[in-house]
Design a protein around this motif. Structure first.
Motif, PDB file in Angstrom:
ATOM      1  N   ALA A   1       0.861  -1.150  -0.181  1.00 22.74           N
ATOM      2  CA  ALA A   1       0.101   0.423  -0.345  1.00 22.74           C
ATOM      3  C   ALA A   1       0.592   1.217  -0.585  1.00 22.74           C
ATOM      4  O   ALA A   1      -0.055   2.011  -0.858  1.00 22.74           O
ATOM      5  CB  ALA A   1      -1.141  -0.025   0.980  1.00 22.74           C
ATOM      6  N   GLY A   2       2.024   1.277   0.652  1.00 23.07           N
ATOM      7  CA  GLY A   2       2.930   2.601   0.747  1.00 23.07           C
ATOM      8  C   GLY A   2       3.267   2.426  -0.921  1.00 23.07           C
ATOM      9  O   GLY A   2       3.730   4.159  -0.539  1.00 23.07           O
ATOM     10  N   TYR A   3       3.302   2.046  -1.478  1.00 24.21           N
ATOM     11  CA  TYR A   3       4.104   1.550  -2.659  1.00 24.21           C
ATOM     12  C   TYR A   3       2.535   2.430  -3.712  1.00 24.21           C
ATOM     13  O   TYR A   3       3.408   2.072  -5.368  1.00 24.21           O
ATOM     14  CB  TYR A   3       5.021   0.329  -3.178  1.00 24.21           C
ATOM     15  CG  TYR A   3       6.151   0.015  -2.563  1.00 24.21           C
ATOM     16  CD1 TYR A   3       6.684   1.128  -2.914  1.00 24.21           C
ATOM     17  CD2 TYR A   3       6.318  -1.102  -2.258  1.00 24.21           C
ATOM     18  CE1 TYR A   3       8.652   1.039  -2.321  1.00 24.21           C
ATOM     19  CE2 TYR A   3       7.743  -1.146  -2.267  1.00 24.21           C
ATOM     20  CZ  TYR A   3       8.393  -0.547  -2.045  1.00 24.21           C
ATOM     21  OH  TYR A   3       9.850  -0.677  -1.640  1.00 24.21           O
ATOM     22  N   GLY A   4       1.264   2.438  -3.716  1.00 16.81           N
ATOM     23  CA  GLY A   4       0.679   2.684  -4.139  1.00 16.81           C
ATOM     24  C   GLY A   4      -0.395   1.429  -4.137  1.00 16.81           C
ATOM     25  O   GLY A   4      -1.369   2.408  -4.929  1.00 16.81           O
ATOM     26  N   ALA A   5      -0.521   0.579  -4.105  1.00 15.08           N
ATOM     27  CA  ALA A   5      -1.230  -0.483  -4.386  1.00 15.08           C
ATOM     28  C   ALA A   5      -2.826  -0.298  -3.708  1.00 15.08           C
ATOM     29  O   ALA A   5      -2.152  -0.055  -2.789  1.00 15.08           O
ATOM     30  CB  ALA A   5      -0.671  -1.875  -4.403  1.00 15.08           C
ATOM     31  N   LYS A   6      -3.553  -0.604  -3.805  1.00 11.55           N
ATOM     32  CA  LYS A   6      -4.804  -0.800  -3.692  1.00 11.55           C
ATOM     33  C   LYS A   6      -4.820  -1.920  -3.212  1.00 11.55           C
ATOM     34  O   LYS A   6      -5.011  -3.665  -3.729  1.00 11.55           O
ATOM     35  CB  LYS A   6      -5.770  -1.297  -4.505  1.00 11.55           C
ATOM     36  CG  LYS A   6      -7.340  -1.111  -3.989  1.00 11.55           C
ATOM     37  CD  LYS A   6      -8.407  -0.254  -4.872  1.00 11.55           C
ATOM     38  CE  LYS A   6     -10.546  -0.475  -4.160  1.00 11.55           C
ATOM     39  NZ  LYS A   6     -10.657  -0.564  -5.534  1.00 11.55           N
ATOM     40  N   VAL A   7      -5.135  -2.486  -1.862  1.00  8.36           N
ATOM     41  CA  VAL A   7      -5.216  -4.026  -1.071  1.00  8.36           C
ATOM     42  C   VAL A   7      -6.088  -3.952  -0.106  1.00  8.36           C
ATOM     43  O   VAL A   7      -6.369  -3.138   0.499  1.00  8.36           O
ATOM     44  CB  VAL A   7      -3.492  -3.323  -0.612  1.00  8.36           C
ATOM     45  CG1 VAL A   7      -2.730  -5.201   0.482  1.00  8.36           C
ATOM     46  CG2 VAL A   7      -2.075  -3.200  -0.947  1.00  8.36           C
ATOM     47  N   ALA A   8      -6.526  -5.185  -0.135  1.00 13.27           N
ATOM     48  CA  ALA A   8      -7.470  -6.042   0.930  1.00 13.27           C
ATOM     49  C   ALA A   8      -7.084  -6.990   1.650  1.00 13.27           C
ATOM     50  O   ALA A   8      -5.854  -7.934   1.459  1.00 13.27           O
ATOM     51  CB  ALA A   8      -8.526  -6.400   0.616  1.00 13.27           C
ATOM     52  N   ILE A   9      -7.169  -7.643   2.361  1.00 11.72           N
ATOM     53  CA  ILE A   9      -6.863  -8.482   3.650  1.00 11.72           C
ATOM     54  C   ILE A   9      -8.036  -9.340   4.286  1.00 11.72           C
ATOM     55  O   ILE A   9      -9.246  -9.331   3.980  1.00 11.72           O
ATOM     56  CB  ILE A   9      -6.363  -8.666   4.175  1.00 11.72           C
ATOM     57  CG1 ILE A   9      -5.202  -8.068   4.569  1.00 11.72           C
ATOM     58  CG2 ILE A   9      -5.839  -9.229   5.359  1.00 11.72           C
ATOM     59  CD1 ILE A   9      -3.869  -7.343   5.730  1.00 11.72           C
ATOM     60  N   ALA A  10      -8.734 -10.676   3.246  1.00 10.39           N
ATOM     61  CA  ALA A  10      -9.373 -11.284   5.384  1.00 10.39           C
ATOM     62  C   ALA A  10      -8.775 -12.452   5.429  1.00 10.39           C
ATOM     63  O   ALA A  10      -7.428 -12.842   5.791  1.00 10.39           O
ATOM     64  CB  ALA A  10     -10.115 -12.350   3.688  1.00 10.39           C
ATOM     65  N   GLU A  11      -9.439 -11.816   6.974  1.00 15.70           N
ATOM     66  CA  GLU A  11      -9.296 -12.927   8.199  1.00 15.70           C
ATOM     67  C   GLU A  11     -10.025 -13.843   8.476  1.00 15.70           C
ATOM     68  O   GLU A  11     -11.315 -12.694   9.404  1.00 15.70           O
ATOM     69  CB  GLU A  11      -8.035 -12.435   8.929  1.00 15.70           C
ATOM     70  CG  GLU A  11      -8.103 -12.755  10.088  1.00 15.70           C
ATOM     71  CD  GLU A  11      -6.482 -13.734  10.333  1.00 15.70           C
ATOM     72  OE1 GLU A  11      -7.623 -13.865  11.341  1.00 15.70           O
ATOM     73  OE2 GLU A  11      -6.239 -13.625   9.701  1.00 15.70           O
ATOM     74  N   GLU A  12     -10.286 -15.063   9.188  1.00 13.69           N
ATOM     75  CA  GLU A  12     -11.226 -15.352   9.431  1.00 13.69           C
ATOM     76  C   GLU A  12     -11.047 -15.453  10.889  1.00 13.69           C
ATOM     77  O   GLU A  12     -12.768 -15.643  11.578  1.00 13.69           O
ATOM     78  CB  GLU A  12     -11.388 -16.960   8.889  1.00 13.69           C
ATOM     79  CG  GLU A  12      -9.930 -17.527   9.240  1.00 13.69           C
ATOM     80  CD  GLU A  12     -10.100 -19.027   9.446  1.00 13.69           C
ATOM     81  OE1 GLU A  12     -10.874 -19.546   9.304  1.00 13.69           O
ATOM     82  OE2 GLU A  12      -8.829 -20.052   8.515  1.00 13.69           O
ATOM     83  N   SER A  13     -10.096 -15.048  11.890  1.00 11.24           N
ATOM     84  CA  SER A  13     -10.139 -14.946  13.279  1.00 11.24           C
ATOM     85  C   SER A  13      -9.383 -13.671  13.628  1.00 11.24           C
ATOM     86  O   SER A  13     -10.699 -13.084  13.360  1.00 11.24           O
ATOM     87  CB  SER A  13      -9.431 -16.069  13.823  1.00 11.24           C
ATOM     88  OG  SER A  13      -9.146 -15.944  15.377  1.00 11.24           O
ATOM     89  N   ARG A  14      -8.762 -13.159  14.689  1.00  7.60           N
ATOM     90  CA  ARG A  14      -8.396 -12.401  14.631  1.00  7.60           C
ATOM     91  C   ARG A  14      -7.295 -11.511  13.880  1.00  7.60           C
ATOM     92  O   ARG A  14      -6.489 -12.147  13.936  1.00  7.60           O
ATOM     93  CB  ARG A  14      -8.534 -12.139  15.980  1.00  7.60           C
ATOM     94  CG  ARG A  14      -9.436 -12.312  17.122  1.00  7.60           C
ATOM     95  CD  ARG A  14      -9.139 -12.481  18.376  1.00  7.60           C
ATOM     96  NE  ARG A  14      -8.388 -11.140  19.308  1.00  7.60           N
ATOM     97  CZ  ARG A  14      -7.896 -11.335  20.219  1.00  7.60           C
ATOM     98  NH1 ARG A  14      -8.833 -12.622  21.144  1.00  7.60           N
ATOM     99  NH2 ARG A  14      -8.383 -10.144  20.977  1.00  7.60           N
ATOM    100  N   MET A  15      -7.232  -9.692  13.647  1.00  2.00           N
ATOM    101  CA  MET A  15      -6.267  -9.673  13.336  1.00  2.00           C
ATOM    102  C   MET A  15      -5.089  -9.904  14.176  1.00  2.00           C
ATOM    103  O   MET A  15      -4.699  -9.562  15.350  1.00  2.00           O
ATOM    104  CB  MET A  15      -6.820  -8.165  13.046  1.00  2.00           C
ATOM    105  CG  MET A  15      -7.119  -8.027  11.833  1.00  2.00           C
ATOM    106  SD  MET A  15      -6.356  -8.152  10.411  1.00  2.00           S
ATOM    107  CE  MET A  15      -5.460  -7.087   9.783  1.00  2.00           C
ATOM    108  N   GLY A  16      -3.728 -10.011  13.410  1.00  2.73           N
ATOM    109  CA  GLY A  16      -2.709 -10.086  14.506  1.00  2.73           C
ATOM    110  C   GLY A  16      -1.759 -11.969  14.182  1.00  2.73           C
ATOM    111  O   GLY A  16      -0.709 -12.085  14.192  1.00  2.73           O
ATOM    112  N   GLY A  17      -2.799 -12.464  13.811  1.00  2.00           N
ATOM    113  CA  GLY A  17      -2.161 -13.792  13.610  1.00  2.00           C
ATOM    114  C   GLY A  17      -2.047 -14.760  14.583  1.00  2.00           C
ATOM    115  O   GLY A  17      -2.061 -14.352  16.092  1.00  2.00           O
ATOM    116  N   THR A  18      -1.229 -15.590  14.331  1.00  2.00           N
ATOM    117  CA  THR A  18      -0.837 -16.469  15.400  1.00  2.00           C
ATOM    118  C   THR A  18      -0.341 -15.923  16.453  1.00  2.00           C
ATOM    119  O   THR A  18       0.107 -16.465  17.691  1.00  2.00           O
ATOM    120  CB  THR A  18      -0.296 -17.904  15.159  1.00  2.00           C
ATOM    121  OG1 THR A  18      -1.452 -18.860  14.459  1.00  2.00           O
ATOM    122  CG2 THR A  18       0.409 -19.123  16.321  1.00  2.00           C
TER     123      THR A  18
END
Length: 458
Positions: free
Chosen positions: A24-41
Motif C-alpha cells: 500500500a505504501g507503494y500505491g497498491a490497492k490492497v485488501a486482507i481476508a482474516e477469518e479470526s483475529r487480526m495479528g495472527g498466531t
C-alpha cells in the motif's frame, strides 16, 4: 484487464499484514481476508501471550533468588489466573486493534471472514462475495495438528490455554519441541503439576546436542516430570480426569492433556487445486526464493510454505515480496542464517547458524565452548550453568554459528546475529573489548578452541 485490487492477502497475521502495508505504501490497492483475529498466531495465540506467561511463571524463581540476596521474607504469593488472564486479554485486544488501525491507516480494506481461491486472480469470501486481484498472497499460517490416536479429542492444543477459565491441577504436555518445552515451563512455574512426555531420548530435536541435554536437564531440575521415550497411544475419560495409556504399557491420569506434537501449513480448503497451485508434504505451498508459486500471480509467505516457521521470517518474506512486486526493488530472504530462541526458565536456548552436529558432519571446524555458573544465580546459591559455543571455520576463521544456553539468551543471540550475518571472523569478535562483569563477555574472551572437528578424508 481491470481488477478489484492490486493485491489480495489471505491471512491477517504478521507476514500478510506487513506485505499489505508495504504494498500500500507503494500505491497498491490492497485488501486482507482474516477469518479470526487480526495479528495472527504470534500476536493472538503464540509468541506474545506465551512470552507474557513466561514472565508470569518466573515470579517464584525471582522470589527464591531474592531470598539468596538477603530478603528472607521474599515470596511470590499465590498466582491468580483470572487476574492475569483479564490483563492478558486486554493486551491482546490492544494489539489486535493496533494491527487493524495500522492496516486501515494505509488505505487497506479488511474482510473479517475466510477466503479461498477460485482461480489465478480470483477469491471468494465465506459470504459468497467474489473478488478479483492482480496479485494474491497466501499468508494463512499454520495450525497445530494432533497425533491421530484414540481419544485425542479429549486433549487440547496450545491455542486452548489462552481460553481456559482456570488452570488444571495436573497436566500432561505431549511433545518435545519448543512449544512443548515452553508450555511445560509455563505450567510448572504457575504451580501446575506438570508431566512432559516425548517419544525421543532428548528434547528439542534438531538443536545443538549440548543445548538439548541442558534443556532436558533444566526442565527436570525445575520440577517438570520429563518422561522420555514415552508415547501416548490412547486417551479416555475417567473418574479422576483423563486417563492416558502409553506405548510401554503404563497409564496415568491428568486433568488436562495438551498436544504440542507439531504444526502443519493451514492450507486445507484454500482452493489451491482450483487455482492450480502446487503443494508438497503436509500441504505446504511450494514457492521459489521470491515466494512465488507455480502460478505467476499467486505468492505465499510464512508458515504455509513450511520454510523457516518463525514470525520474523514471515515478516521479512512479506516485506521482500512487496518490495519486489510493487516497489521495483527485487530482493528475497536468505533462510540459511536465522536466529531463534526457546523461552525456558531460568535459562533460555538460543541459536544461529551451524550447531555442533553440523560441524562434525562438515569438518574443518574449531569449537569454542565456555560453561560456567553465572555470578548472579551463583551468589544466590544456584548450581545452574550456562553455555556459550562458537563454531569457527579453521581456514577462513569465519564464525559459522553460535549456541547459547543462559538467562536472556534470546536477547544475546539477536546481537550476535548481526556480526555472524555480516560474516565476521573469530578474530573480529576478539577485537571487541569485553564488558565486565557480564555473561556476554565470554563471546569475545574465548581464546583457544576446546575441540576441532577435522574434515572427513576423501
Amino acid at each position: 484487464m481491470s481488477f478489484d485490487y492490486d493485491l489480495f492477502v489471505i491471512g491477517g497475521g504478521s507476514g500478510g499484514v506487513r506485505a499489505g502495508r508495504i504494498a500500500a505504501g507503494y500505491g497498491a490497492k490492497v485488501a486482507i481476508a482474516e477469518e479470526s483475529r487480526m495479528g495472527g498466531t504470534c500476536v493472538i495465540r503464540g509468541c506474545v501471550p506465551k512470552k507474557l506467561m513466561i514472565f508470569a511463571s518466573s515470579a517464584p524463581e525471582m522470589a527464591e533468588e531474592s531470598r539468596g540476596y538477603g530478603w528472607p521474607d521474599a515470596t511470590s504469593g499465590d498466582f491468580s489466573w483470572p487476574d492475569f488472564k483479564a490483563k492478558l486479554d486486554a493486551e491482546l485486544d490492544r494489539l489486535e486493534a493496533a494491527y487493524t488501525r495500522g492496516f486501515e491507516a494505509v488505505g487497506g480494506t479488511i474482510y473479517h471472514q475466510r477466503a479461498h481461491l477460485t482461480g489465478p486472480h480470483d477469491v471468494e469470501l465465506a459470504d459468497g462475495t467474489r473478488i478479483s486481484a492482480k496479485h494474491i498472497l497466501i499468508a494463512a499460517g499454520g495450525r497445530p495438528h494432533l497425533p491421530g490416536i484414540p481419544g485425542e479429542e479429549l486433549g487440547m492444543i496450545s491455542d486452548d490455554m489462552f481460553l481456559m477459565d482456570s488452570l488444571p491441577g495436573r497436566v500432561l504436555v505431549v511433545g518435545g519441541g519448543f512449544i512443548a518445552c515452553e508450555f511445560s515451563t509455563i505450567f510448572n512455574g504457575l504451580g501446575v503439576d506438570t508431566v512432559l512426555a516425548y517419544r525421543g531420548d532428548l528434547l528439542l530435536r534438531g538443536f545443538d546436542p549440548d543445548l538439548r541435554q541442558m534443556a532436558t536437564d533444566q526442565l527436570n531440575d525445575i520440577g517438570v516430570d520429563v518422561r522420555l521415550e514415552a508415547t501416548p497411544v490412547k486417551l479416555e475419560k475417567s473418574d479422576d480426569g483423563i486417563r492416558v495409556e502409553f506405548a510401554n504399557g503404563s497409564s496415568d491420569s491428568f486433568d488436562r492433556v495438551m498436544f504440542a506434537t507439531g504444526r502443519a501449513p493451514y492450507t486445507k480448503g484454500l482452493g489451491l487445486e482450483a487455482a492450480g497451485v502446487k503443494t508438497g508434504k503436509n500441504g505446504k505451498i511450494i514457492v521459489d526464493q521470491w515466494s512465488q508459486t507455480n502460478v505467476p500471480s499467486i505468492f505465499a509467505v510464512g508458515d504455509v510454505t513450511d520454510r523457516v516457521n518463525l514470525t520474523p521470517v514471515a515478516i521479512r518474506e512479506g516485506h521482500s515480496f512487496a518490495d519486489t512486486v510493487f516497489g521495483a526493488n527485487a530482493r528475497f530472504l536468505d533462510h540459511s542464517l536465522v536466529a531463534s530462541a526457546v523461552y525456558l526458565r531460568p535459562h533460555e536456548v538460543a541459536t544461529i547458524g551451524m550447531d555442533e552436529d553440523e560441524a562434525i558432519a562438515r569438518g574443518g571446524v574449531d569449537v569454542y565452548d565456555a560453561r560456567f555458573r553465572p555470578m548472579r544465580s551463583l551468589f544466590a546459591g544456584s548450581e545452574a550453568r550456562v553455555m556459550m559455543k562458537l563454531m569457527v571455520d579453521e581456514q577462513t576463521r569465519k564464525v559459522l554459528g553460535c549456541q547459547i544456553f543462559g538467562p536472556e539468551a534470546g536477547e544475546l543471540i539477536q546481537l550476535v546475529a548481526i556480526p555472524i550475518t555480516m560474516g565476521a571472523t573469530k578474530e573480529q569478535f576478539d577485537q571487541a573489548v569485553a564488558v565486565h562483569p557480564t555473561l556476554a563477555e565470554e563471546l569475545v574472551t574465548m581464546r583457544m578452541p576446546t575441540r576441532r572437528h577435522e574434515k572427513p578424508e576423501g
